[in-house]
Scaffold this active site. Structure first.
Site, PDB file in Angstrom:
ATOM      1  N   SER A 144       0.877  -1.194  -0.063  1.00  0.00           N
ATOM      2  CA  SER A 144       0.039   0.014  -0.020  1.00  0.00           C
ATOM      3  C   SER A 144       0.722   1.178   0.056  1.00  0.00           C
ATOM      4  CB  SER A 144      -0.992  -0.110   1.226  1.00  0.00           C
ATOM      5  OG  SER A 144      -1.374   1.321   1.424  1.00  0.00           O
ATOM      6  N   TYR A 157      -3.884  -0.656   9.870  1.00  0.00           N
ATOM      7  CA  TYR A 157      -3.878  -1.009   8.253  1.00  0.00           C
ATOM      8  C   TYR A 157      -2.255  -0.376   8.189  1.00  0.00           C
ATOM      9  CZ  TYR A 157      -4.320  -0.791   3.419  1.00  0.00           C
ATOM     10  OH  TYR A 157      -4.585  -0.986   2.026  1.00  0.00           O
TER      11      TYR A 157
HETATM   12  P1  NAP Z   1     -11.974  -5.105  -1.559  1.00  0.00           P
HETATM   13  O1  NAP Z   1     -12.615  -4.985  -2.750  1.00  0.00           O
HETATM   14  O2  NAP Z   1     -12.528  -4.897  -0.221  1.00  0.00           O
HETATM   15  O3  NAP Z   1     -11.211  -6.443  -1.696  1.00  0.00           O
HETATM   16  C1  NAP Z   1     -10.650  -7.115  -0.474  1.00  0.00           C
HETATM   17  C2  NAP Z   1     -10.806  -8.679  -0.627  1.00  0.00           C
HETATM   18  O4  NAP Z   1     -10.206  -9.320   0.720  1.00  0.00           O
HETATM   19  C3  NAP Z   1     -12.011  -9.351  -0.611  1.00  0.00           C
HETATM   20  O5  NAP Z   1     -12.019 -10.381  -1.830  1.00  0.00           O
HETATM   21  C4  NAP Z   1     -12.467  -9.628   0.593  1.00  0.00           C
HETATM   22  O6  NAP Z   1     -13.238 -10.740   0.675  1.00  0.00           O
HETATM   23  C5  NAP Z   1     -11.028 -10.363   0.981  1.00  0.00           C
HETATM   24  N1  NAP Z   1     -10.988 -10.484   2.604  1.00  0.00           N
HETATM   25  C6  NAP Z   1     -11.253  -9.609   3.656  1.00  0.00           C
HETATM   26  N2  NAP Z   1     -11.030 -10.304   4.705  1.00  0.00           N
HETATM   27  C7  NAP Z   1     -10.842 -11.540   4.509  1.00  0.00           C
HETATM   28  C8  NAP Z   1     -10.908 -12.688   5.365  1.00  0.00           C
HETATM   29  N3  NAP Z   1     -11.044 -12.615   6.606  1.00  0.00           N
HETATM   30  N4  NAP Z   1     -10.756 -13.976   4.709  1.00  0.00           N
HETATM   31  C9  NAP Z   1     -10.599 -13.946   3.196  1.00  0.00           C
HETATM   32  N5  NAP Z   1     -10.832 -13.056   2.399  1.00  0.00           N
HETATM   33  C10 NAP Z   1     -10.818 -11.716   3.016  1.00  0.00           C
HETATM   34  O7  NAP Z   1     -10.574  -4.052  -1.644  1.00  0.00           O
HETATM   35  P2  NAP Z   1      -9.471  -3.883  -2.553  1.00  0.00           P
HETATM   36  O8  NAP Z   1      -8.940  -2.576  -2.597  1.00  0.00           O
HETATM   37  O9  NAP Z   1      -9.729  -4.954  -3.807  1.00  0.00           O
HETATM   38  O10 NAP Z   1      -8.366  -4.688  -1.486  1.00  0.00           O
HETATM   39  C11 NAP Z   1      -7.129  -5.655  -1.912  1.00  0.00           C
HETATM   40  C12 NAP Z   1      -6.180  -5.580  -1.354  1.00  0.00           C
HETATM   41  O11 NAP Z   1      -5.427  -4.304  -1.778  1.00  0.00           O
HETATM   42  C13 NAP Z   1      -6.260  -5.449   0.397  1.00  0.00           C
HETATM   43  O12 NAP Z   1      -5.091  -6.234   0.867  1.00  0.00           O
HETATM   44  C14 NAP Z   1      -5.840  -3.868   0.413  1.00  0.00           C
HETATM   45  O13 NAP Z   1      -5.224  -3.441   1.518  1.00  0.00           O
HETATM   46  C15 NAP Z   1      -4.948  -3.550  -0.821  1.00  0.00           C
HETATM   47  N6  NAP Z   1      -4.814  -2.090  -1.231  1.00  0.00           N
HETATM   48  C16 NAP Z   1      -6.039  -1.463  -1.824  1.00  0.00           C
HETATM   49  C17 NAP Z   1      -6.057  -0.135  -2.139  1.00  0.00           C
HETATM   50  C18 NAP Z   1      -7.002   0.715  -2.711  1.00  0.00           C
HETATM   51  O14 NAP Z   1      -6.877   1.887  -3.011  1.00  0.00           O
HETATM   52  N7  NAP Z   1      -8.358  -0.003  -2.930  1.00  0.00           N
HETATM   53  C19 NAP Z   1      -4.732   0.546  -1.980  1.00  0.00           C
HETATM   54  C20 NAP Z   1      -3.664  -0.228  -1.408  1.00  0.00           C
HETATM   55  C21 NAP Z   1      -3.801  -1.449  -1.019  1.00  0.00           C
HETATM   56  P3  NAP Z   1     -14.918 -10.277   0.981  1.00  0.00           P
HETATM   57  O15 NAP Z   1     -15.449  -9.828  -0.501  1.00  0.00           O
HETATM   58  O16 NAP Z   1     -15.598 -11.889   1.322  1.00  0.00           O
HETATM   59  O17 NAP Z   1     -14.864  -9.418   1.994  1.00  0.00           O
END
Ligand code: NAP
Length: 252
Positions: A144, A157
């Site tokens: 991140s 986080y």
């Molecule tokens: P998202 O759409 O909320 O996706 C998160 C994913 O993680 C979902 O598939 C969710 O499953 C899964 N997850 C959460 N808790 C879990 C658990 N206990 N067991 C299994 N799976 C779990 O958000 P995203 O932005 O795509 O996030 C993906 C990654 O990118 C994360 O690590 C996040 O920190 C990182 N990230 C995101 C951004 C951004 O701007 N969006 C920036 C930097 C890093 P469910 O759908 O079942 O909840």
């Protein structure tokens, strides 16, 4: 001539592949030729459709990564179906927001357990498997901007993503000479469920956009190129790196 970016015949485990960044990466890896094992709590219906439409193999493994309990079964199911494991993308993650003075232990544990603890033990389990294969493997952690910066109101986080950057370097130090590449992608601000609250806050959303040189929020598909690079033999001499895919955010 062989294409160094081809993932043909490779098996990729992607956590949290039902939506957002994980979905974008799973589809990009499949487009490059990989078969996909999608690991998570919610059925990855759309992702399965997209991957199978590309003619790739697909396996869904239901797992709640709030604990490390499902990790052995994830590796076993992958090997039972595809016979091997070449790529792990540690993507599943969550965020909790509160002022540091009010931050609860529950908000700490919920985030650190998935984003850091399960990510490490899944990398360990995948690494053990990859160390036993003559072809090695590729591990990609989703870091991140808060692997570089402090952030605000997101103590657990920031701790988890800064920790994941450190673990990426540690694992690279231990495994680089053994045929395993461990690297990370640091996404900038991407339009997913994770940033819904941020985008709904008009002031924060405007401030964030004003700082992004590319002039727009990222999309999950923007992460695909970096993921294919780090998953392929094109990155064989890349170890312990964080690749920022951030529209220029860190350059500002
Ligand atoms: P998202 O759409 O909320 O996706 C998160 C994913 O993680 C979902 O598939 C969710 O499953 C899964 N997850 C959460 N808790 C879990 C658990 N206990 N067991 C299994 N799976 C779990 O958000 P995203 O932005 O795509 O996030 C993906 C990654 O990118 C994360 O690590 C996040 O920190 C990182 N990230 C995101 C951004 C951004 O701007 N969006 C920036 C930097 C890093 P469910 O759908 O079942 O909840």
């Amino acid at each position: 001539m062989t294409n160094p970016f081809s993932l043909s015949g490779r098996i990729a485990v992607v956590t949290g592949a039902n939506t957002g960044i994980g979905q974008g990466i799973a589809i990009a890896l499949a487009e490059a030729g990989a078969d996909i094992v999608a690991v998570g709590r919610t059925p990855p219906v759309e992702t399965e459709k997209a991957v199978t439409a590309l003619g790739r193999g697909f396996l869904s493994v239901e797992a709640d990564l709030a604990t490390t309990a499902p990790i052995p079964a994830i590796i076993d199911a992958t090997v039972a179906r595809f016979g091997r494991l070449d790529i792990l993308v540690n993507n599943a993650g969550l965020i909790r927001r509160a002022d540091a003075v009010d931050f609860t232990e529950d908000d700490w544990d919920a985030v650190v357990d998935v984003n850091l603890k399960s990510a490490f033990f899944l990398a360990q389990a995948a690494g053990r498997r990859m160390l036993g294969q003559t072809t090695g493997g590729k591990i990609i952690n989703i870091a991140s901007m808060l692997s570089y910066q402090g952030g605000i109101r997101v103590a657990s986080y920031t701790a988890s993503k800064s920790g994941l950057a450190g673990l990426t370097r540690l694992l690279a130090n231990e495994w680089a000479a053994k045929g395993i590449n461990v690297n990370a992608i640091a996404p900038g601000y991407i339009e997913t469920n994770n940033t819904e609250a941020l985008r709904a806050d008009e002031g924060r959303s405007r401030d964030i956009l004003a700082r992004i040189p590319a002039g727009r929020w990222g999309r999950p598909s923007d992460l695909g190129g970096a993921a294919v690079f780090l998953a392929s033999s094109a990155s064989d001499y890349v170890h312990g790196s964080l690749i920022a895919v951030d529209g220029g955010w860190l350059a500002r």
